[in-house]
Design a protein around this motif. Structure first.
Motif: not given
Ligand code: ADP
Length: 334
Positions: A232-234, A290-293, A295-297
Motif C-alpha cells: 500500500e505504501n509503494a 494520506k497516512g498516519t505514520g 504502517g512502518l512502525y
Molecule cells: P504513512 O504512509 O501512513 O505516512 P508509514 O509508517 O507507512 O506511514 O510510512 C512513514 C513514512 O515513510 C511515510 O509518511 C512516507 O514519507 C515514507 N514512506 C513509506 N514508504 C515509502 C515508499 N515506498 N516510498 C517513499 N516513501 C515512503
C-alpha cells in the motif's frame, strides 16, 4: 503551529531560568572570593599586631604562610564546590530539557496523528456512502455499477487496514500484541496477498517473484498485514502506472522478502526515522499522500517479533526497496 509556539515559549522560559541560576551561582562565587580575600587581609593585619616580623621573624612567617595557605584552600574549595554544583545543575537541566522536548514532540506527532486518523476514517466512509447512494438513486449500466462497487471495496479495504493498524498499535503500546504462531507457507501467503492486490489495485503493475515451498513459523494475520502495509505504501508513494515488485527468495542462508517500487525514494537521513511511531517524511510529495505514520512502525515491530529485520534501501533504478530478512525458515521442495 500552536504547539510549536508552546515549545518555543517553554524553551525561552527555560533558558531565562537556567541563565538566572548560572549567573546567581557565579555572583555567589565572586562574593565568596571577595569575602575570602577580606578574611586574609584581616588576618594579616591581626598578625602584624600580634607578632613583630623583625623580632620574631620565624613565627611571623610561619603564621603568614598559614594565612595564605588557608586562603588557597578556601579558593580551591569554592572552585570545587561551585564547579560540582554547576555541573549537576547543567546535567539536570539537560535531562529535563530533553524529556520536555521529547514530550512536546510526541504530543505534536499525536496531534498530527489524530488529525490524520480523523481524515483517514472519514474519507473512505464518505466515498463508500456516495458510491452506494449513486447506485441506489441512478439507473446505471452494469459496467459503471461494477466500477463503483469495486471502488467501494477498495475504500472499505483501506478502512479495514487502518482499523487493524490502530488496534495493533494500541496493543503494542500495552505490550499485549500476541502472535498466534503456526507453520506458515510464506510462498502461498505472499502469492495470495499479491493476487488480491492485483485484483483491486489496477493503478500500478504489481509483479511477484516467489520461490515456492518456503515455510516459516509465524502469525498469518500479522505477516499479511506486513505485506499489505508495504505494498500500500509503494502504491501511495510511487507514480501511477509504475511497477511494484514483490520478491521472496533465499540468499546467503537468509529468507529475503522485498517490496520494490519506482517512486521518489527515501533520503538517507530519513531511512531510520520512518520506522518511528507516527513519523512521516516532511516533504510535500509524501505529505500529499494520506497516512498516519503507523504502517512502518507496526511493520518493523511485527518483523522483529518474528525474529527478523527490516531495512529501507535505495532501488538502483530509482525508488525504494523494503527488505526483510529472516533466519528461521525452511524450503520444502515438492
Ligand atoms: P504513512 O504512509 O501512513 O505516512 P508509514 O509508517 O507507512 O506511514 O510510512 C512513514 C513514512 O515513510 C511515510 O509518511 C512516507 O514519507 C515514507 N514512506 C513509506 N514508504 C515509502 C515508499 N515506498 N516510498 C517513499 N516513501 C515512503
Amino acid at each position: 503551529m500552536q504547539k510549536l509556539q508552546t515549545g518555543k515559549g517553554i524553551t525561552f522560559i527555560y533558558i531565562i531560568l537556567l541563565g538566572y541560576i548560572v549567573l546567581a551561582l557565579i555572583w555567589w562565587g565572586i562574593l565568596l572570593f571577595r569575602q575570602s580575600h577580606q578574611i586574609k587581609a584581616y588576618e594579616e593585619q591581626n598578625l602584624a599586631l600580634r607578632l613583630d616580623s623583625l623580632t620574631t621573624p620565624v613565627s611571623y612567617h610561619v603564621e603568614l604562610e598559614r594565612i595564605r595557605h588557608d586562603e588557597q584552600m578556601r579558593t580551591f574549595k569554592f572552585f570545587g564546590e561551585g564547579a560540582t554544583f554547576l555541573g549537576f545543575i547543567l546535567l539536570g537541566a539537560a535531562i529535563v530539557y530533553r524529556a520536555v522536548w521529547k514530550q512536546i514532540k510526541l504530543s505534536r506527532q499525536q496531534q498530527n496523528f489524530m488529525m490524520a486518523v480523523t481524515h483517514e476514517l472519514k474519507s473512505p466512509i464518505a466515498a463508500a456512502k456516495l458510491n452506494l447512494e449513486t447506485i441506489r438513486k441512478r439507473k446505471l449500466d452494469e459496467e459503471k455499477q461494477n466500477k463503483l462497487l469495486e471502488n467501494t471495496i477498495r475504500e472499505t479495504d483501506r478502512l479495514d487496514q487502518l482499523c487493524n493498524n490502530i488496534l495493533l498499535a494500541s496493543q503494542f503500546e500495552n505490550s499485549k500484541a500476541q502472535l498466534f504462531v503456526e507453520p506458515v507457507n510464506m510462498s502461498q501467503l505472499v502469492k495470495a496477498g499479491v493476487e488480491n492486490i492485483q485484483q483491486h489495485r489496477t493503478s500500478h503493475i504489481v509483479e511477484a517473484y516467489i520461490t515456492p515451498g518456503i515455510w516459516m513459523e509465524g502469525d498469518k494475520f500479522m505477516l499479511g498485514l506486513v505485506l499489505s502495509n508495504l505494498v500500500e505504501n509503494a502504491i501511495k508513494y510511487a507514480p501511477k502506472g509504475s511497477t511494484i515488485s514483490v520478491k521472496l527468495y533465499e540468499k546467503d542462508k537468509l529468507l529475503k522478502w522485498q517490496v520494490i517500487d519506482q517512486g521518489d525514494g527515501i533520503p538517507n537521513s530519513e531511512k531510520e526515522k520512518i520506522f518511528q511511531k507516527f513519523y512521516r517524511v516532511g516533504n510535500e510529495n509524501t505529505r500529499k499522500a494520506k497516512g498516519t505514520g503507523l504502517g512502518l512502525y507496526l511493520t518493523k515491530r511485527i518483523v522483529e517479533q518474528h525474529g527478523g529485520e527490516i531495512a529501507a534501501k535505495d532501488n538502483p533504478g530509482g525508488g525504494t526497496i523494503f527488505e526483510l530478512s529472516f533466519g528461521d525458515y525452511s524450503i520444502q521442495h515438492a
